[in-house]
Design a protein around this motif. Structure first.
Motif, PDB file in Angstrom:
ATOM      1  N   LYS A 186      49.321  46.652  20.319  1.00 39.12           N
ATOM      2  CA  LYS A 186      50.056  47.657  21.098  1.00 39.12           C
ATOM      3  C   LYS A 186      50.264  47.154  22.529  1.00 39.12           C
ATOM      4  O   LYS A 186      50.625  45.999  22.717  1.00 39.12           O
ATOM      5  N   LEU A 187      50.055  47.973  23.540  1.00 37.23           N
ATOM      6  CA  LEU A 187      50.281  47.553  24.918  1.00 37.23           C
ATOM      7  C   LEU A 187      49.266  46.512  25.396  1.00 37.23           C
ATOM      8  O   LEU A 187      49.476  45.861  26.415  1.00 37.23           O
ATOM      9  N   GLU A 188      48.183  46.355  24.672  1.00 34.83           N
ATOM     10  CA  GLU A 188      47.165  45.350  25.025  1.00 34.83           C
ATOM     11  C   GLU A 188      47.479  43.968  24.451  1.00 34.83           C
ATOM     12  O   GLU A 188      46.693  43.036  24.606  1.00 34.83           O
ATOM     13  N   THR A 189      48.637  43.816  23.810  1.00 34.08           N
ATOM     14  CA  THR A 189      49.051  42.522  23.265  1.00 34.08           C
ATOM     15  C   THR A 189      49.123  41.504  24.391  1.00 34.08           C
ATOM     16  O   THR A 189      49.830  41.712  25.385  1.00 34.08           O
ATOM     17  N   LYS A 190      48.384  40.413  24.275  1.00 31.47           N
ATOM     18  CA  LYS A 190      48.366  39.345  25.278  1.00 31.47           C
ATOM     19  C   LYS A 190      49.649  38.529  25.182  1.00 31.47           C
ATOM     20  O   LYS A 190      50.173  38.293  24.102  1.00 31.47           O
ATOM     21  N   LEU A 191      50.116  38.096  26.327  1.00 31.00           N
ATOM     22  CA  LEU A 191      51.327  37.296  26.390  1.00 31.00           C
ATOM     23  C   LEU A 191      51.010  35.841  26.687  1.00 31.00           C
ATOM     24  O   LEU A 191      50.004  35.539  27.325  1.00 31.00           O
ATOM     25  N   LYS A 192      51.914  34.963  26.214  1.00 27.75           N
ATOM     26  CA  LYS A 192      51.809  33.538  26.472  1.00 27.75           C
ATOM     27  C   LYS A 192      53.077  33.082  27.185  1.00 27.75           C
ATOM     28  O   LYS A 192      54.095  33.758  27.140  1.00 27.75           O
ATOM     29  N   ASP A 193      52.984  31.921  27.801  1.00 25.07           N
ATOM     30  CA  ASP A 193      54.134  31.343  28.469  1.00 25.07           C
ATOM     31  C   ASP A 193      55.305  31.231  27.496  1.00 25.07           C
ATOM     32  O   ASP A 193      55.125  30.813  26.352  1.00 25.07           O
ATOM     33  N   GLU A 194      56.476  31.638  27.963  1.00 26.89           N
ATOM     34  CA  GLU A 194      57.732  31.573  27.217  1.00 26.89           C
ATOM     35  C   GLU A 194      57.865  32.597  26.088  1.00 26.89           C
ATOM     36  O   GLU A 194      58.769  32.501  25.265  1.00 26.89           O
ATOM     37  N   ASP A 195      56.993  33.605  26.045  1.00 29.41           N
ATOM     38  CA  ASP A 195      57.170  34.697  25.089  1.00 29.41           C
ATOM     39  C   ASP A 195      58.456  35.447  25.423  1.00 29.41           C
ATOM     40  O   ASP A 195      58.925  35.449  26.570  1.00 29.41           O
ATOM     41  N   ILE A 196      59.008  36.103  24.414  1.00 32.23           N
ATOM     42  CA  ILE A 196      60.203  36.933  24.586  1.00 32.23           C
ATOM     43  C   ILE A 196      59.847  38.365  24.218  1.00 32.23           C
ATOM     44  O   ILE A 196      59.399  38.637  23.102  1.00 32.23           O
ATOM     45  N   ILE A 197      60.029  39.264  25.174  1.00 30.09           N
ATOM     46  CA  ILE A 197      59.780  40.695  24.960  1.00 30.09           C
ATOM     47  C   ILE A 197      61.131  41.375  24.809  1.00 30.09           C
ATOM     48  O   ILE A 197      61.998  41.248  25.676  1.00 30.09           O
ATOM     49  N   SER A 198      61.310  42.100  23.719  1.00 30.73           N
ATOM     50  CA  SER A 198      62.551  42.838  23.470  1.00 30.73           C
ATOM     51  C   SER A 198      62.246  44.328  23.499  1.00 30.73           C
ATOM     52  O   SER A 198      61.301  44.785  22.859  1.00 30.73           O
TER      53      SER A 198
END
Length: 92
Positions: A72-84
């Motif tokens: 959910k909102l706690e999903t960790k992000l990595k460099d170059e991820d794409i959020i839609s």
């Protein structure tokens, strides 16, 4: 690190169609969305109920996967991820 944010449908009236955002290491989807809602007037109300819960039928994807099925909102992000970001869409 950098992530790309893509908005769709009615959200394009409130924010850029696509933007690259510099975020800190270890940032989550929630951190990033919070930053966006502070930058774009009206975005919070489109995505969240007043309690801070994501509105029903709002879909947030990271690299094509719905965060509802990750962390959910706690999903960790990595460099170059794409959020839609997809708002509720109705039609007939």
């Amino acid at each position: 690190m950098k992530v790309t944010i893509k908005s769709f449908a009615t959200l394009r009236k409130l924010m850029d169609k696509e933007l690259i955002l510099e975020i800190k290491e270890g940032a989550t989807v929630g951190d990033t969305i919070k930053e966006l809602t502070q930058k774009y007037d009206g975005l919070f109300n489109e995505l969240f109920e007043s309690s801070g819960v994501i509105r029903p039928y709002v879909n947030i994807l990271v690299n094509g996967k719905n965060i509802h099925f990750i962390d959910k909102l706690e999903t960790k992000l990595k460099d170059e991820d794409i959020i839609s970001l997809f708002p509720p869409i109705a039609g007939g």
